[in-house]
Design an enzyme around this catalytic site. Structure first.
Site, PDB file in Angstrom:
ATOM      1  N   HIS A 140      -6.922  -5.488   2.580  1.00 13.58           N
ATOM      2  CA  HIS A 140      -5.879  -4.855   3.258  1.00 13.58           C
ATOM      3  C   HIS A 140      -5.202  -6.125   4.008  1.00 13.58           C
ATOM      4  O   HIS A 140      -6.136  -6.808   5.089  1.00 13.58           O
ATOM      5  CB  HIS A 140      -6.354  -3.748   4.097  1.00 13.58           C
ATOM      6  CG  HIS A 140      -6.739  -2.535   3.370  1.00 13.58           C
ATOM      7  ND1 HIS A 140      -6.210  -1.558   3.155  1.00 13.58           N
ATOM      8  CD2 HIS A 140      -8.071  -2.523   2.964  1.00 13.58           C
ATOM      9  CE1 HIS A 140      -6.953  -0.767   2.402  1.00 13.58           C
ATOM     10  NE2 HIS A 140      -8.154  -1.084   2.338  1.00 13.58           N
ATOM     11  N   GLY A 148     -15.542   2.880   4.485  1.00 18.95           N
ATOM     12  CA  GLY A 148     -13.925   3.512   4.120  1.00 18.95           C
ATOM     13  C   GLY A 148     -13.640   3.054   2.677  1.00 18.95           C
ATOM     14  O   GLY A 148     -12.317   3.443   2.603  1.00 18.95           O
ATOM     15  N   GLN A 149     -14.414   2.592   1.909  1.00 22.86           N
ATOM     16  CA  GLN A 149     -13.728   1.908   0.348  1.00 22.86           C
ATOM     17  C   GLN A 149     -13.559   3.282  -0.395  1.00 22.86           C
ATOM     18  O   GLN A 149     -14.459   3.951  -0.591  1.00 22.86           O
ATOM     19  CB  GLN A 149     -14.833   1.095  -0.288  1.00 22.86           C
ATOM     20  CG  GLN A 149     -14.118   0.641  -1.741  1.00 22.86           C
ATOM     21  CD  GLN A 149     -15.117  -0.306  -2.211  1.00 22.86           C
ATOM     22  OE1 GLN A 149     -16.269  -0.722  -1.866  1.00 22.86           O
ATOM     23  NE2 GLN A 149     -14.357  -1.053  -3.404  1.00 22.86           N
ATOM     24  N   SER A 150     -12.364   3.606  -0.659  1.00 25.20           N
ATOM     25  CA  SER A 150     -11.946   4.838  -1.467  1.00 25.20           C
ATOM     26  C   SER A 150     -11.639   4.093  -2.927  1.00 25.20           C
ATOM     27  O   SER A 150     -11.759   5.129  -3.919  1.00 25.20           O
ATOM     28  CB  SER A 150     -10.930   5.436  -0.949  1.00 25.20           C
ATOM     29  OG  SER A 150      -9.518   4.727  -1.051  1.00 25.20           O
ATOM     30  N   ASN A 167     -12.900  -3.217   2.868  1.00 24.21           N
ATOM     31  CA  ASN A 167     -13.918  -2.076   3.256  1.00 24.21           C
ATOM     32  C   ASN A 167     -14.886  -2.096   2.016  1.00 24.21           C
ATOM     33  O   ASN A 167     -14.461  -1.871   0.966  1.00 24.21           O
ATOM     34  CB  ASN A 167     -13.105  -0.782   3.021  1.00 24.21           C
ATOM     35  CG  ASN A 167     -12.171  -0.610   4.410  1.00 24.21           C
ATOM     36  OD1 ASN A 167     -12.328  -1.066   5.463  1.00 24.21           O
ATOM     37  ND2 ASN A 167     -11.011   0.178   4.092  1.00 24.21           N
ATOM     38  N   HIS A 179     -10.179  -5.184  -2.946  1.00 26.82           N
ATOM     39  CA  HIS A 179      -9.198  -5.431  -2.706  1.00 26.82           C
ATOM     40  C   HIS A 179      -9.425  -5.809  -0.741  1.00 26.82           C
ATOM     41  O   HIS A 179     -10.375  -5.341  -0.316  1.00 26.82           O
ATOM     42  CB  HIS A 179      -8.132  -4.229  -2.537  1.00 26.82           C
ATOM     43  CG  HIS A 179      -8.993  -2.896  -2.142  1.00 26.82           C
ATOM     44  ND1 HIS A 179      -9.736  -2.096  -2.804  1.00 26.82           N
ATOM     45  CD2 HIS A 179      -8.664  -2.274  -1.118  1.00 26.82           C
ATOM     46  CE1 HIS A 179     -10.103  -1.092  -1.928  1.00 26.82           C
ATOM     47  NE2 HIS A 179      -9.621  -1.182  -0.829  1.00 26.82           N
ATOM     48  N   ASP A 196       0.861  -1.369   0.004  1.00 27.36           N
ATOM     49  CA  ASP A 196      -0.229  -0.133  -0.006  1.00 27.36           C
ATOM     50  C   ASP A 196       0.975   1.295   0.051  1.00 27.36           C
ATOM     51  O   ASP A 196       1.881   1.217   0.802  1.00 27.36           O
ATOM     52  CB  ASP A 196      -0.605   0.044   1.128  1.00 27.36           C
ATOM     53  CG  ASP A 196      -2.125   1.000   1.250  1.00 27.36           C
ATOM     54  OD1 ASP A 196      -3.147   0.331   1.055  1.00 27.36           O
ATOM     55  OD2 ASP A 196      -1.770   2.083   1.108  1.00 27.36           O
TER      56      ASP A 196
END
Ligand code: AMP
Length: 114
Positions: free
Chosen positions: A102, A93-95, A87, A100, A31
């Site tokens: 983490h 909190g998914q941007s 997320n 994916h 990341d």
């Protein structure tokens, strides 16, 4: 998908990505903005918006993602203690709209995560 940053990473269009593991269907890379001493992202190469966009036909791919996460944890030497989290949706909190997970490790994890 044309405008998806993780699709571009999957197809090798983005330079300086620190790839930890890759195979024909999945990959793991570090990341850009790590939230722990070890922070990798585990993705399918094929675009899926988020976990709730996955379908029955994605069962094998979802299984592979779990195994890729485990292999990545071993490669990064955190297999004894790590957290794997996705997320799902902006409110969580998914941007980046490409499924994916983490993979976080190398420090004590708190629970509940907040
Ligand atoms: P999320 O907020 O759950 O959607 O997670 C997206 C993650 O992608 C964040 O932790 C970002 O730091 C990370 N990220 C975004 N762009 C890149 C990139 N080009 N390389 C590596 N990580 C990235």
């Amino acid at each position: 998908m044309a405008d998806c940053i993780f699709c571009k990473i999957a197809s090798g269009e983005i330079p300086n990505v620190k790839i930890v593991y890759e195979d024909e269907a999945t990959m793991a890379f570090l990341d850009l903005n790590p939230q722990a001493p070890v922070h990798a992202l585990v993705i399918p190469r094929r675009h899926i918006d988020r976990l709730t966009a996955a379908e029955d036909g994605d069962t094998e791919l979802l299984g592979k993602l779990q195994l890729t996460a485990a292999k990545t944890a071993k490669l990064l030497k955190v297999e004894g203690a790590f957290r794997l989290v996705t997320n799902n949706g902006k409110g969580a909190g998914q941007s980046v709209d490409h499924l994916h997970y983490h993979l976080l490790g190398g420090r004590k994890m708190l629970w509940p995560p907040g």
